[in-house]
Scaffold this motif. Structure first.
Motif, PDB file in Angstrom:
ATOM      1  N   VAL A   5       0.877  -1.173   0.000  1.00 48.49           N
ATOM      2  CA  VAL A   5       0.000   0.000   0.000  1.00 48.49           C
ATOM      3  C   VAL A   5       0.909   1.217   0.000  1.00 48.49           C
ATOM      4  CG1 VAL A   5      -1.640   1.366   1.345  1.00 48.49           C
ATOM      5  CG2 VAL A   5      -1.932  -1.116   1.149  1.00 48.49           C
ATOM      6  N   ILE A   6       0.699   2.115  -0.947  1.00 46.96           N
ATOM      7  CA  ILE A   6       1.524   3.327  -1.055  1.00 46.96           C
ATOM      8  C   ILE A   6       0.642   4.537  -0.811  1.00 46.96           C
ATOM      9  CG2 ILE A   6       2.931   4.747  -2.591  1.00 46.96           C
ATOM     10  CD1 ILE A   6       3.866   2.244  -3.975  1.00 46.96           C
ATOM     11  N   ALA A   7       1.106   5.424   0.069  1.00 48.05           N
ATOM     12  CA  ALA A   7       0.372   6.653   0.361  1.00 48.05           C
ATOM     13  C   ALA A   7       1.206   7.841  -0.080  1.00 48.05           C
ATOM     14  CB  ALA A   7       0.056   6.747   1.849  1.00 48.05           C
ATOM     15  N   GLY A   8       0.643   8.647  -0.960  1.00 46.71           N
ATOM     16  CA  GLY A   8       1.309   9.869  -1.384  1.00 46.71           C
ATOM     17  C   GLY A   8       0.998  10.985  -0.412  1.00 46.71           C
ATOM     18  N   VAL A   9       2.028  11.566   0.167  1.00 44.99           N
ATOM     19  CA  VAL A   9       1.872  12.609   1.182  1.00 44.99           C
ATOM     20  C   VAL A   9       2.260  13.942   0.571  1.00 44.99           C
ATOM     21  CG1 VAL A   9       2.602  13.421   3.449  1.00 44.99           C
ATOM     22  CG2 VAL A   9       2.361  10.962   3.023  1.00 44.99           C
ATOM     23  N   GLU A  25      -5.231  -0.126   6.374  1.00 43.07           N
ATOM     24  CA  GLU A  25      -5.454  -0.926   5.171  1.00 43.07           C
ATOM     25  C   GLU A  25      -4.295  -1.882   4.926  1.00 43.07           C
ATOM     26  OE1 GLU A  25      -7.531  -2.324   1.843  1.00 43.07           O
ATOM     27  OE2 GLU A  25      -8.169  -1.106   3.563  1.00 43.07           O
ATOM     28  N   ALA A  26      -3.071  -1.390   5.087  1.00 51.91           N
ATOM     29  CA  ALA A  26      -1.912  -2.254   4.899  1.00 51.91           C
ATOM     30  C   ALA A  26      -1.896  -3.379   5.928  1.00 51.91           C
ATOM     31  CB  ALA A  26      -0.621  -1.433   4.993  1.00 51.91           C
ATOM     32  N   GLN A  27      -2.256  -3.066   7.163  1.00 49.30           N
ATOM     33  CA  GLN A  27      -2.306  -4.083   8.208  1.00 49.30           C
ATOM     34  C   GLN A  27      -3.323  -5.161   7.870  1.00 49.30           C
ATOM     35  OE1 GLN A  27      -0.459  -4.533  10.786  1.00 49.30           O
ATOM     36  NE2 GLN A  27      -1.613  -5.932  12.109  1.00 49.30           N
ATOM     37  N   LEU A  28      -4.488  -4.764   7.411  1.00 49.46           N
ATOM     38  CA  LEU A  28      -5.525  -5.729   7.065  1.00 49.46           C
ATOM     39  C   LEU A  28      -5.114  -6.589   5.868  1.00 49.46           C
ATOM     40  CD1 LEU A  28      -8.737  -3.546   7.497  1.00 49.46           C
ATOM     41  CD2 LEU A  28      -8.116  -5.560   8.830  1.00 49.46           C
ATOM     42  N   ARG A  29      -4.399  -6.007   4.943  1.00 46.22           N
ATOM     43  CA  ARG A  29      -3.961  -6.754   3.759  1.00 46.22           C
ATOM     44  C   ARG A  29      -2.730  -7.616   4.048  1.00 46.22           C
ATOM     45  NH1 ARG A  29      -4.815  -3.957  -1.780  1.00 46.22           N
ATOM     46  NH2 ARG A  29      -6.823  -2.915  -1.530  1.00 46.22           N
ATOM     47  N   GLY A  30      -2.028  -7.314   5.134  1.00 45.62           N
ATOM     48  CA  GLY A  30      -0.815  -8.043   5.445  1.00 45.62           C
ATOM     49  C   GLY A  30       0.345  -7.699   4.528  1.00 45.62           C
ATOM     50  N   VAL A  31       0.429  -6.422   4.126  1.00 47.17           N
ATOM     51  CA  VAL A  31       1.488  -5.989   3.220  1.00 47.17           C
ATOM     52  C   VAL A  31       2.214  -4.786   3.815  1.00 47.17           C
ATOM     53  CG1 VAL A  31       0.240  -6.800   1.186  1.00 47.17           C
ATOM     54  CG2 VAL A  31      -0.034  -4.427   1.926  1.00 47.17           C
ATOM     55  N   ARG A  32       3.291  -4.403   3.167  1.00 49.73           N
ATOM     56  CA  ARG A  32       4.091  -3.264   3.601  1.00 49.73           C
ATOM     57  C   ARG A  32       3.386  -1.953   3.269  1.00 49.73           C
ATOM     58  NH1 ARG A  32       8.101  -0.387   0.639  1.00 49.73           N
ATOM     59  NH2 ARG A  32       7.822  -1.902  -1.058  1.00 49.73           N
ATOM     60  N   LEU A  33       3.603  -0.941   4.119  1.00 57.40           N
ATOM     61  CA  LEU A  33       3.127   0.418   3.854  1.00 57.40           C
ATOM     62  C   LEU A  33       4.317   1.287   3.487  1.00 57.40           C
ATOM     63  CD1 LEU A  33       1.061   2.762   3.920  1.00 57.40           C
ATOM     64  CD2 LEU A  33       1.580   2.994   6.371  1.00 57.40           C
ATOM     65  N   HIS A  34       4.202   1.987   2.377  1.00 63.18           N
ATOM     66  CA  HIS A  34       5.271   2.894   1.948  1.00 63.18           C
ATOM     67  C   HIS A  34       4.697   4.300   1.813  1.00 63.18           C
ATOM     68  CE1 HIS A  34       8.955   4.320   0.197  1.00 63.18           C
ATOM     69  NE2 HIS A  34       8.333   4.733  -0.892  1.00 63.18           N
ATOM     70  N   GLU A  78       5.236  -3.464   8.607  1.00 58.06           N
ATOM     71  CA  GLU A  78       6.463  -2.960   7.987  1.00 58.06           C
ATOM     72  C   GLU A  78       6.160  -1.626   7.308  1.00 58.06           C
ATOM     73  OE1 GLU A  78       9.739  -4.119   4.520  1.00 58.06           O
ATOM     74  OE2 GLU A  78       8.160  -5.551   5.081  1.00 58.06           O
ATOM     75  N   VAL A  79       6.876  -0.585   7.716  1.00 59.91           N
ATOM     76  CA  VAL A  79       6.641   0.763   7.194  1.00 59.91           C
ATOM     77  C   VAL A  79       7.936   1.318   6.637  1.00 59.91           C
ATOM     78  CG1 VAL A  79       5.812   3.092   7.695  1.00 59.91           C
ATOM     79  CG2 VAL A  79       4.847   1.135   8.941  1.00 59.91           C
ATOM     80  N   SER A  80       7.877   1.876   5.449  1.00 59.59           N
ATOM     81  CA  SER A  80       9.020   2.551   4.849  1.00 59.59           C
ATOM     82  C   SER A  80       8.570   3.909   4.331  1.00 59.59           C
ATOM     83  CB  SER A  80       9.620   1.711   3.716  1.00 59.59           C
ATOM     84  OG  SER A  80       8.648   1.473   2.709  1.00 59.59           O
ATOM     85  N   SER A  81       9.528   4.781   4.052  1.00 59.20           N
ATOM     86  CA  SER A  81       9.195   6.112   3.545  1.00 59.20           C
ATOM     87  C   SER A  81      10.342   6.637   2.715  1.00 59.20           C
ATOM     88  CB  SER A  81       8.886   7.074   4.699  1.00 59.20           C
ATOM     89  OG  SER A  81      10.034   7.279   5.516  1.00 59.20           O
ATOM     90  N   GLY A  82      10.050   7.627   1.876  1.00 56.74           N
ATOM     91  CA  GLY A  82      11.096   8.215   1.055  1.00 56.74           C
ATOM     92  C   GLY A  82      10.631   9.477   0.362  1.00 56.74           C
TER      93      GLY A  82
END
Length: 290
Positions: A5-9, A25-34, A78-82
């Motif tokens: 799941v990618i969130a544009g900030v 949403e990422a938690q429910l899907r079981g995927v990484r949040l970026h 798992e959370v990442s950012s850039g």
């Protein structure tokens, strides 16, 4: 499901609610949040100038704080950012190719209260390769299933392919343990005469019954696939945009397809989807439909 799941900030200082939504949403899907903040210096600034460096650093620090917020909300997520040196619309559309879901804010820019949705959000919703949620908050985030707002509402056309649309709506309702309302809008077709278009005489009850039958037929297989999801059907003799905007006042998410002309101003984001994205009172998911 491995795509993140990618969130544009856009504005890190005001993105807390959208990041919470994305983390859930990422938690429910079981995927990484970026989380990504696309930053492009002003034309009069050199990228190596002190002002540009300070602005970029400030954006990165605010983004890191949002990532910490998401990680605190879901410690096992798992959370990442850039920070990306590119225009927001170009960066987000490019990232959508590897995303399972892309979340963008709805706020317009320029200080005009009537500008409900910014051009970047519209562009991304029209061009992204994955489903896009245009987030309207605060107050637009998902609530618990026992909350005061309703569930998920989806607009379909029973005579057009809608598997991707219904798949997203059913899966979201199932993950959230929410009811699903499926809306099918219909109107009398015009019959072309010699040089004119004129409406033939129809029996409204008969036409409505046929539209009901068509929708029930479309949904029969989906009900069997998702038996835990409570489904209600709605047949509306009107344009679907107005009805779905009304439903957005009492629902947590409105799901629409991307049906437009590729050469239009917003590519395949048609007039109905644009109207709903502009005027909905809750988050709107725009789903690419082949």
């Amino acid at each position: 499901m491995t795509h993140p799941v990618i969130a544009g900030v856009d504005d890190p200082a005001g993105a807390g609610d959208a990041v919470d939504w994305a983390a859930d949403e990422a938690q429910l899907r079981g995927v990484r949040l970026h989380l990504v903040h696309a930053w492009l210096w002003e034309p009069h600034q050199a990228p190596e100038s002190l002002d540009a460096q300070l602005l970029r650093r400030s954006g990165g620090e605010a983004l890191a704080a949002l990532a910490e917020r998401a990680a605190s909300r879901h410690p096992d997520l798992e959370v990442s950012s850039g920070v990306v040196d590119a225009s927001p619309r170009e960066a987000l559309v490019a990232l959508s190719a590897a995303a399972g879901l892309l979340i963008v804010g709805s706020r317009g820019s320029g200080g005009f209260p009537g500008l409900l949705v910014g051009s970047t959000s519209l562009h991304v919703a029209a061009h992204a390769a994955c489903p896009v949620v245009v987030f309207r908050g605060p107050g637009g985030q998902f609530e618990a299933a026992s909350g005061s707002r309703g569930g998920v509402a989806v607009g379909v056309h029973g005579r057009e392919p809608c598997d991707g649309l219904l798949s997203f709506a059913f899966e979201t309702a199932q993950r959230r343990q929410l009811p699903l309302r499926v809306v099918h809008a219909w109107s009398y077709p015009l019959v072309l005469g010699p040089g004119h278009a004129f409406p033939p005489v129809y029996e409204e009850g008969h036409v409505a019954a046929e539209e009901n039958r068509l929708l029930s037929e479309v949904l029969s297989g989906w009900r069997e696939k998702y038996p835990e999801v409570p489904v209600t059907e709605g047949i509306v003799r009107s344009g679907p945009a107005k009805h779905l905007v009304e439903l957005s006042q009492t629902h947590q998410l409105v799901v629409v397809g991307r049906h437009g002309e590729p050469q239009g101003p917003f590519r395949r984001l048609g007039s109905v989807s644009q109207a709903i994205v502009h005027h909905a009172h809750c988050p709107v998911a725009v789903i690419p439909v082949e």
